[in-house]
Design an enzyme around this catalytic site. Structure first.
Site, PDB file in Angstrom:
ATOM      1  CE  LYS A 122      37.820  37.517  37.637  1.00  0.00           C
ATOM      2  NZ  LYS A 122      37.962  38.690  38.512  1.00  0.00           N
ATOM      3  CB  SER A 164      45.465  36.877  37.988  1.00  0.00           C
ATOM      4  OG  SER A 164      44.304  37.337  38.612  1.00  0.00           O
ATOM      5  CG  ASN A 179      49.355  40.780  36.057  1.00  0.00           C
ATOM      6  OD1 ASN A 179      49.894  40.967  34.972  1.00  0.00           O
ATOM      7  ND2 ASN A 179      48.193  41.318  36.377  1.00  0.00           N
ATOM      8  CB  THR A 180      50.416  34.816  39.513  1.00  0.00           C
ATOM      9  OG1 THR A 180      50.075  35.887  40.382  1.00  0.00           O
ATOM     10  CG2 THR A 180      51.099  33.711  40.308  1.00  0.00           C
ATOM     11  CG  PHE A 208      47.617  37.522  43.015  1.00  0.00           C
ATOM     12  CD1 PHE A 208      46.497  38.095  42.430  1.00  0.00           C
ATOM     13  CD2 PHE A 208      47.837  36.163  42.814  1.00  0.00           C
ATOM     14  CE1 PHE A 208      45.619  37.336  41.653  1.00  0.00           C
ATOM     15  CE2 PHE A 208      46.970  35.392  42.047  1.00  0.00           C
ATOM     16  CZ  PHE A 208      45.862  35.981  41.466  1.00  0.00           C
ATOM     17  CG  ASN A 226      41.157  37.784  35.906  1.00  0.00           C
ATOM     18  OD1 ASN A 226      41.508  38.962  35.912  1.00  0.00           O
ATOM     19  ND2 ASN A 226      41.337  36.966  36.917  1.00  0.00           N
ATOM     20  CG  ASN A 248      45.885  44.843  36.987  1.00  0.00           C
ATOM     21  OD1 ASN A 248      46.587  44.120  37.713  1.00  0.00           O
ATOM     22  ND2 ASN A 248      44.734  44.435  36.459  1.00  0.00           N
TER      23      ASN A 248
END
Ligand SMILES: Cc1cc2nc3c(=O)[nH]c(=O)nc-3n(C[C@H](O)[C@H](O)[C@H](O)COP(=O)(O)O)c2cc1C
Length: 294
Positions: A213, A175, A177-178, A114, A242, A110
């Site tokens: 995390k 994460s 994706n940021t 967010f 993650n 994915n």
């Protein structure tokens, strides 16, 4: 074969991954789900941080990003639910498609980025639950907005907003994706961030446990640094891990080339090894929550 494997899963696979996720959220909202009828075996019960966990199996962050269905997930039998990641402002995330099944590998990639409705709506869900006298362990996973240039403010804003309601808080610096988020796992940045978050929490009436995390893609040195910071700042736990930006050579699905974080079975071995490593690096002194391929 059970009903899920023989009927439901093939039907859900007719939808793209994100639509199937959305449908699952709607079904939980409408109450179309099987309730866990038997209470969990008492042998699974344990106490941690003044909380009594009915079972050690929880729902990881990213499923209930907007804190819309955590009660339903508790009713399904999860011992705890981690909602979010939530960012101060609502944001739509990356362009679609942004979630891909790897069926041959039992995994998912994915790059949602967010997508969420923001803190105001999120906090309201917790307030409503509180007003109804809801019980259960519900964590709040805090992220930062893509457009926020400040490394710390978004997390501190999150703490002030949800400390009163959440059973525990998670600083999500992992994460993929940021842009720039995972850099916050480096020693100095993490020290500064955790220091600020702990100060914010100390100003709140309720002081929920604070967890970090982590990503599965850190070097051994970075993992040691993270462990040292965790011990020095006395955070209450680490979530390991993650999604990964690595792509194991064993992957078969054509979707392995998609950009984003890989989760599911291909992550199991990696995240479990990191769980072992982190246990050793923290001398077993910090509770760890294992995530990845469960
Ligand atoms: C679609 C999707 C969205 C996710 N969103 C988040 C998120 O918002 N915040 C977060 O900390 N982790 C998020 N994750 C990561 C999961 O919480 C978990 O760490 C990861 O998926 C590994 O566990 P699994 O293999 O059991 O899925 C997401 C994972 C997926 C598949």
């Amino acid at each position: 074969m059970n009903f899920y494997a023989s009927v439901l899963r093939p039907l859900l696979f007719l939808l793209d991954a994100e639509s199937a996720h959305h449908l699952a959220i709607q079904a939980l909202k409408w109450g179309v789900y099987p309730r866990s009828v038997n209470p969990p075996d008492p042998v699974l019960k344990f106490d941690l941080w003044d909380l009594e966990f009915p079972t050690p199996i929880g729902m990881a962050a990213g499923f209930d990003k907007n804190a819309e269905v955590f009660e339903a997930l508790l009713n399904l039998g999860f011992g705890f639910v981690e909602t979010g990641s939530v960012t101060p402002l609502a944001q739509s995330g990356n362009d679609k498609p942004r979630m891909f099944r790897l069926p041959e590998d039992h995994g998912v990639i994915n790059r949602l980025g967010f997508n969420n409705n923001g803190l105001v709506s999120y906090t309201q869900k917790f307030k409503n639950w509180n007003n109804r006298g809801g019980s259960g362990i519900v964590g709040a996973n805090l992220g930062k907005n893509k457009t926020s240039n400040d490394k710390i403010t978004d997390f501190v804003t999150g703490v002030y907003a949800v400390a009163e309601y959440a059973s525990y808080l998670v600083v999500n610096v992992s994460s993929p994706n940021t842009p720039g988020l995972r850099d916050l796992q480096a020693r100095e940045d993490l020290l500064e961030l955790i220091g600020a978050v702990i100060r914010a929490r100390s100003e709140c009436e309720k002081k929920p446990p604070l967890l970090v995390k982590m990503a599965p893609d850190l070097s051994d040195e970075d993992m040691s640094d993270l462990a040292e910071v965790a011990l020095a700042t006395k955070i209450d736990g680490i979530i390991v891990t993650n999604t990964t930006i690595n792509r194991p050579a064993s992957l078969l699905s054509k979707n392995k080339v998609e950009t984003g974080g890989l989760s599911g079975e291909p992550l199991l071995e990696m995240s479990t090894q990191i769980l072992r490593d982190m246990y050793q690096k923290t001398n077993g002194d910090i509770p760890l929550i294992g995530v990845g391929g469960v």
